[in-house]
Design a protein around this motif. Sequence first.
Motif, mmCIF file in Angstrom:
data_model
loop_
_atom_site.group_PDB
_atom_site.id
_atom_site.type_symbol
_atom_site.label_atom_id
_atom_site.label_comp_id
_atom_site.label_asym_id
_atom_site.label_seq_id
_atom_site.Cartn_x
_atom_site.Cartn_y
_atom_site.Cartn_z
ATOM 1 N N GLU A 90 0.752 -1.193 0.108
ATOM 2 C CA GLU A 90 -0.050 0.033 0.030
ATOM 3 C C GLU A 90 0.767 1.516 0.311
ATOM 4 O OE1 GLU A 90 0.536 -1.072 4.443
ATOM 5 O OE2 GLU A 90 0.522 -1.981 2.478
ATOM 6 N N ARG A 91 2.216 1.208 0.355
ATOM 7 C CA ARG A 91 2.918 2.399 0.452
ATOM 8 C C ARG A 91 4.359 2.032 -0.099
ATOM 9 N NH1 ARG A 91 0.682 7.099 0.296
ATOM 10 N NH2 ARG A 91 2.679 8.101 1.528
ATOM 11 N N PRO A 92 4.529 1.774 -1.360
ATOM 12 C CA PRO A 92 5.782 1.438 -2.125
ATOM 13 C C PRO A 92 6.834 2.578 -1.643
ATOM 14 C CG PRO A 92 4.108 0.949 -3.529
ATOM 15 C CD PRO A 92 3.492 1.731 -2.527
ATOM 16 N N GLY A 93 8.061 2.077 -1.320
ATOM 17 C CA GLY A 93 9.260 2.946 -1.198
ATOM 18 C C GLY A 93 9.275 3.317 0.145
ATOM 19 N N ARG B 207 11.874 4.713 13.486
ATOM 20 C CA ARG B 207 10.545 5.295 13.743
ATOM 21 C C ARG B 207 10.555 6.563 14.564
ATOM 22 N NH1 ARG B 207 6.201 6.566 16.242
ATOM 23 N NH2 ARG B 207 3.956 5.935 15.451
ATOM 24 N N GLY B 208 11.463 6.379 15.662
ATOM 25 C CA GLY B 208 11.640 7.280 16.441
ATOM 26 C C GLY B 208 12.273 8.763 15.796
ATOM 27 N N ALA B 209 13.228 8.381 14.961
ATOM 28 C CA ALA B 209 13.943 9.498 14.378
ATOM 29 C C ALA B 209 13.174 10.135 12.919
ATOM 30 C CB ALA B 209 15.264 9.138 14.012
ATOM 31 N N ALA B 210 12.189 9.280 12.528
ATOM 32 C CA ALA B 210 11.676 9.619 11.400
ATOM 33 C C ALA B 210 10.300 10.176 11.243
ATOM 34 C CB ALA B 210 11.696 8.441 10.412
ATOM 35 N N ALA B 211 9.649 9.747 12.442
ATOM 36 C CA ALA B 211 8.129 9.753 12.634
ATOM 37 C C ALA B 211 7.646 11.240 12.171
ATOM 38 C CB ALA B 211 7.622 9.414 14.051
ATOM 39 N N HIS B 212 8.344 12.349 12.952
ATOM 40 C CA HIS B 212 7.839 13.757 12.792
ATOM 41 C C HIS B 212 8.039 14.228 11.256
ATOM 42 C CE1 HIS B 212 12.404 13.834 12.251
ATOM 43 N NE2 HIS B 212 11.976 15.186 11.768
ATOM 44 N N ALA B 213 8.698 13.353 10.286
ATOM 45 C CA ALA B 213 8.890 13.827 9.021
ATOM 46 C C ALA B 213 7.995 13.039 8.064
ATOM 47 C CB ALA B 213 10.354 13.801 8.565
ATOM 48 N N LEU B 214 7.499 11.867 8.330
ATOM 49 C CA LEU B 214 6.583 11.090 7.674
ATOM 50 C C LEU B 214 5.047 11.662 7.501
ATOM 51 C CD1 LEU B 214 7.628 7.601 8.749
ATOM 52 C CD2 LEU B 214 8.304 8.718 6.659
ATOM 53 N N ASP B 215 4.589 11.372 6.385
ATOM 54 C CA ASP B 215 2.909 12.047 6.470
ATOM 55 C C ASP B 215 2.145 10.617 6.978
ATOM 56 O OD1 ASP B 215 2.332 10.012 4.533
ATOM 57 O OD2 ASP B 215 2.949 11.067 3.016
ATOM 58 N N LEU C 5 3.301 6.840 7.951
ATOM 59 C CA LEU C 5 3.320 6.316 9.521
ATOM 60 C C LEU C 5 2.675 5.150 9.698
ATOM 61 C CD1 LEU C 5 4.970 7.089 11.816
ATOM 62 C CD2 LEU C 5 3.107 8.809 12.570
ATOM 63 N N ALA C 6 1.110 5.380 9.200
ATOM 64 C CA ALA C 6 0.502 4.125 9.481
ATOM 65 C C ALA C 6 0.973 2.790 8.724
ATOM 66 C CB ALA C 6 -1.008 4.527 8.900
ATOM 67 N N ALA C 7 1.437 3.023 7.568
ATOM 68 C CA ALA C 7 1.967 1.980 6.932
ATOM 69 C C ALA C 7 3.320 1.126 7.951
ATOM 70 C CB ALA C 7 2.445 2.030 5.610
ATOM 71 N N LEU C 8 3.871 2.262 8.609
ATOM 72 C CA LEU C 8 5.218 1.613 9.232
ATOM 73 C C LEU C 8 4.763 1.027 10.531
ATOM 74 C CD1 LEU C 8 8.149 1.854 9.617
ATOM 75 C CD2 LEU C 8 7.939 3.911 10.371
ATOM 76 N N ASP C 9 3.814 1.504 11.170
ATOM 77 C CA ASP C 9 3.243 0.909 12.424
ATOM 78 C C ASP C 9 2.772 -0.518 12.069
ATOM 79 O OD1 ASP C 9 3.944 2.935 13.831
ATOM 80 O OD2 ASP C 9 2.179 4.126 13.952
ATOM 81 N N ARG C 10 1.942 -0.501 10.781
ATOM 82 C CA ARG C 10 1.435 -1.917 10.652
ATOM 83 C C ARG C 10 2.513 -3.114 10.463
ATOM 84 N NH1 ARG C 10 -2.404 1.081 7.844
ATOM 85 N NH2 ARG C 10 -1.142 1.371 5.859
#
Length: 296
Positions: free
Chosen positions: A182-185, A250-258, A262-267
């Motif tokens: 659902e979120r390639p790349g 995730r701790g370093a990137a979360a603030h910069a992800l849409d 972020l939802a895809a990463l959490d899955r």
Amino acid sequence: MTNAHPHTPAHDAPHGAPHDASHDHHRQDDTDLAEILDLDAEVLGEHIASIIAWLPLKTGPRHIVDLGSGTGAGTFALLDRFPEAHVTAVDASPGHLQRLRRKACARNADDRVRTVQADLDAADWPDLGRPDLVWASASMHHLADPARTLRTVRGLLAPDGLLAVVELAGFPRFLPEDAPKERPGLEDRCHAATERFHAEHLPHRGADWGPMLVAAGFTLEGERTVTVNIEGPHDEAVGRYALSGLLRIRGAAAHALDAADLAALDRLLDTDGPHGILRRDDLVVRTERTVWAARP
């Protein structure tokens, strides 16, 4: 070593995340990082061994200093390669050194390992003896003044001694480029977010250490890049390595992800969910390590 934990790109990410001031937070961060370092050694041990085997040593070293030893990935690989050697493992983290000491005892190698807690950014270092080999893996780029540290190491080494600086080309990639569906790349975007932080806070990350070694009075003996590309069936350590590493990213990137990224990463990071990274059978480990070998 104020910021000089040993290591792997895995812990570039945590240093990229804001730290709260509580003792419990730092203790947990230390423990989490130690687990990643252990996994790094388990998954990439063959590549560490190949770098050590390449080192242009004139004779087998008897006294080795491991600067930024972490939990001992380099320490034990060096002991395995050089059975007559003793290693002084230096790190800022008492927790990491305690873990390393326990491993040494479990291997019946405690008489071959000395641990020293120290800050590599400090002007005065503890007595580390006169080593034949200094091994600095993924620690130099954390230093505030690596040029000063290199000059200190030059004065430390035996006349025919060798310094090996090992650095990694960023944090390993674990997912295929078209994943998740659902979120390639997604993984590339996470890395891009952490790179912005590292450019500001870790300016020596990704540096060419050859010219810096020469400027510090060393003669460069060799440089080698080892490509890591672990594909196909793997044991569960790769899954745990990917999970632990992406949790820290995730701790370093979360603030910069849409929100969608972020939802895809959490899955992916949901160990109980159907799309969790531990359930994937297409994980890889892709990165590079470069080693510079130099003499005083």
